[in-house]
Write a protein that holds these residues in place. Structure first.
Motif, PDB file in Angstrom:
ATOM      1  N   TRP A 105      -2.422   4.001  -4.035  1.00  0.00           N
ATOM      2  CA  TRP A 105      -1.278   3.186  -3.613  1.00  0.00           C
ATOM      3  C   TRP A 105      -0.106   3.416  -4.559  1.00  0.00           C
ATOM      4  O   TRP A 105      -0.256   3.428  -5.776  1.00  0.00           O
ATOM      5  N   VAL A 106       1.079   3.613  -3.991  1.00  0.00           N
ATOM      6  CA  VAL A 106       2.295   3.785  -4.770  1.00  0.00           C
ATOM      7  C   VAL A 106       3.220   2.613  -4.493  1.00  0.00           C
ATOM      8  O   VAL A 106       3.583   2.356  -3.332  1.00  0.00           O
ATOM      9  N   ASP A 107       3.573   1.872  -5.525  1.00  0.00           N
ATOM     10  CA  ASP A 107       4.546   0.787  -5.388  1.00  0.00           C
ATOM     11  C   ASP A 107       5.939   1.392  -5.428  1.00  0.00           C
ATOM     12  O   ASP A 107       6.364   1.936  -6.447  1.00  0.00           O
ATOM     13  N   GLY A 108       6.648   1.319  -4.319  1.00  0.00           N
ATOM     14  CA  GLY A 108       7.988   1.865  -4.263  1.00  0.00           C
ATOM     15  C   GLY A 108       8.975   1.051  -5.080  1.00  0.00           C
ATOM     16  O   GLY A 108       8.750  -0.124  -5.380  1.00  0.00           O
ATOM     17  N   ASP A 109      10.056   1.682  -5.453  1.00  0.00           N
ATOM     18  CA  ASP A 109      11.122   1.011  -6.207  1.00  0.00           C
ATOM     19  C   ASP A 109      11.747  -0.062  -5.323  1.00  0.00           C
ATOM     20  O   ASP A 109      12.322   0.250  -4.277  1.00  0.00           O
ATOM     21  N   PRO A 110      11.640  -1.340  -5.690  1.00  0.00           N
ATOM     22  CA  PRO A 110      12.185  -2.412  -4.835  1.00  0.00           C
ATOM     23  C   PRO A 110      13.697  -2.365  -4.694  1.00  0.00           C
ATOM     24  O   PRO A 110      14.261  -2.957  -3.769  1.00  0.00           O
ATOM     25  N   ASP A 111      14.368  -1.656  -5.601  1.00  0.00           N
ATOM     26  CA  ASP A 111      15.828  -1.584  -5.544  1.00  0.00           C
ATOM     27  C   ASP A 111      16.325  -0.364  -4.754  1.00  0.00           C
ATOM     28  O   ASP A 111      17.536  -0.194  -4.574  1.00  0.00           O
ATOM     29  N   ALA A 112      15.419   0.474  -4.295  1.00  0.00           N
ATOM     30  CA  ALA A 112      15.823   1.689  -3.582  1.00  0.00           C
ATOM     31  C   ALA A 112      16.289   1.355  -2.167  1.00  0.00           C
ATOM     32  O   ALA A 112      15.652   0.565  -1.464  1.00  0.00           O
ATOM     33  N   GLU A 113      17.385   1.946  -1.749  1.00  0.00           N
ATOM     34  CA  GLU A 113      17.895   1.820  -0.389  1.00  0.00           C
ATOM     35  C   GLU A 113      17.473   3.082   0.364  1.00  0.00           C
ATOM     36  O   GLU A 113      18.084   4.147   0.214  1.00  0.00           O
ATOM     37  N   LEU A 114      16.431   2.955   1.185  1.00  0.00           N
ATOM     38  CA  LEU A 114      15.811   4.132   1.779  1.00  0.00           C
ATOM     39  C   LEU A 114      16.710   4.865   2.754  1.00  0.00           C
ATOM     40  O   LEU A 114      16.690   6.097   2.817  1.00  0.00           O
ATOM     41  N   VAL A 115      17.491   4.142   3.542  1.00  0.00           N
ATOM     42  CA  VAL A 115      18.369   4.812   4.507  1.00  0.00           C
ATOM     43  C   VAL A 115      19.399   5.666   3.772  1.00  0.00           C
ATOM     44  O   VAL A 115      19.627   6.832   4.110  1.00  0.00           O
ATOM     45  N   ALA A 116      19.998   5.098   2.738  1.00  0.00           N
ATOM     46  CA  ALA A 116      20.972   5.852   1.951  1.00  0.00           C
ATOM     47  C   ALA A 116      20.310   7.032   1.261  1.00  0.00           C
ATOM     48  O   ALA A 116      20.872   8.135   1.198  1.00  0.00           O
ATOM     49  N   LEU A 117      19.103   6.821   0.741  1.00  0.00           N
ATOM     50  CA  LEU A 117      18.373   7.895   0.079  1.00  0.00           C
ATOM     51  C   LEU A 117      18.130   9.052   1.039  1.00  0.00           C
ATOM     52  O   LEU A 117      18.325  10.222   0.683  1.00  0.00           O
ATOM     53  N   SER A 118      17.712   8.745   2.257  1.00  0.00           N
ATOM     54  CA  SER A 118      17.362   9.786   3.224  1.00  0.00           C
ATOM     55  C   SER A 118      18.542  10.657   3.618  1.00  0.00           C
ATOM     56  O   SER A 118      18.345  11.760   4.130  1.00  0.00           O
TER      57      SER A 118
END
Length: 245
Positions: A105-118
């Motif tokens: 299991w990988v705990d993702g960065d809670p502050d990451a904005e996935l749409v912007a990242l993609s």
């Protein structure tokens, strides 16, 4: 849910995932196939993991029944051969609901904005992921399948619908199509090609994929090395998964 002890990726994690005591904690209901949040423990080591039993796989028209868990393991093996670590440690083993895939299991960065990242074009890890998806012929790279860890490393998950014989690349990461591959990408592809020729990787892929699928994998790597550019979408196949998130 309990708070499992953190286990670093690598051989230690693989040993724990493959030989530890696997206990299901709950079901991840958003997944289309039976997917469970679990813990795995052995002595003083403990970690959280994802458990996907083969018995819970929903039949698909374009993939052989009962093969999705094995494809996830194959994706991890290819990631390791590339040297990029884009897939969390993954094993195939028995569990409470039968054999299946178990992944750290990988705990993702809670502050990451996935749409912007993609949508970024300047993220080295994201560009590696785009090349990795082209190699494994990933037909379902959704935005939600990106897992940026708090330390900055980017992982990907849900690679069960990969390695099809026909070209079915379907992803949200098309921003580099037609652009030259990086030197890092070419080095990784050359390393992968060498390791697929024989040895542990070739044996692992033979256990998980059909011979035509392995041939198609080798050809995709050869073509990437020959043309040295990111691939284009297929005009005969939807290029973006739905929903994209």
């Amino acid at each position: 849910m309990t708070e499992p002890l953190e286990v670093p990726p690598g051989a230690e994690a693989l040993e724990l995932l493959g030989g530890g005591r696997l206990e299901v904690v709950g079901r991840l209901t958003a997944a289309s196939n039976a997917t469970f949040y679990a813990t795995v423990a052995d002595g003083g080591a403990e970690a959280a993991c994802v458990y996907k039993p083969v018995a819970g796989e929903r039949p698909l028209w374009d993939f052989p029944d009962g093969t999705l868990a094995g494809r996830e393991v194959a994706a991890f093996a290819v990631s390791e051969a590339l040297g990029w670590g884009v897939v969390p440690p993954t094993v195939h083993r028995d569990g409470p609901f039968g054999e299946g895939m178990v992944q750290l299991w990988v705990d993702g960065d809670p502050d990451a904005e996935l749409v912007a990242l993609s949508r970024r074009t300047d993220h080295a890890g994201l560009r590696r992921m785009a090349v990795f998806d082209a190699v494994i012929n990933n037909s379902d790279r959704k935005i939600g399948h990106l897992l940026p860890a708090p330390g900055g490393h980017l992982y990907g998950c849900d690679h069960g619908v990969s390695f099809a014989e026909e070209y079915k690349l379907r992803t949200v990461l098309w921003q580099w199509q037609g652009e030259p591959l990086t030197g890092e990408a070419l080095d990784g592809l050359a390393r992968l090609a060498e390791r697929m020729a024989g040895g542990p990787l070739a044996e692992e892929l033979a256990d998980r994929l059909t011979e035509p699928e392995r041939y198609a994998l080798r050809r995709r790597v050869e073509l990437l090395l020959e043309h040295r550019v990111h691939p284009y979408p297929s005009p005969a196949w939807p290029s973006v998964p739905w929903p994209p998130v």
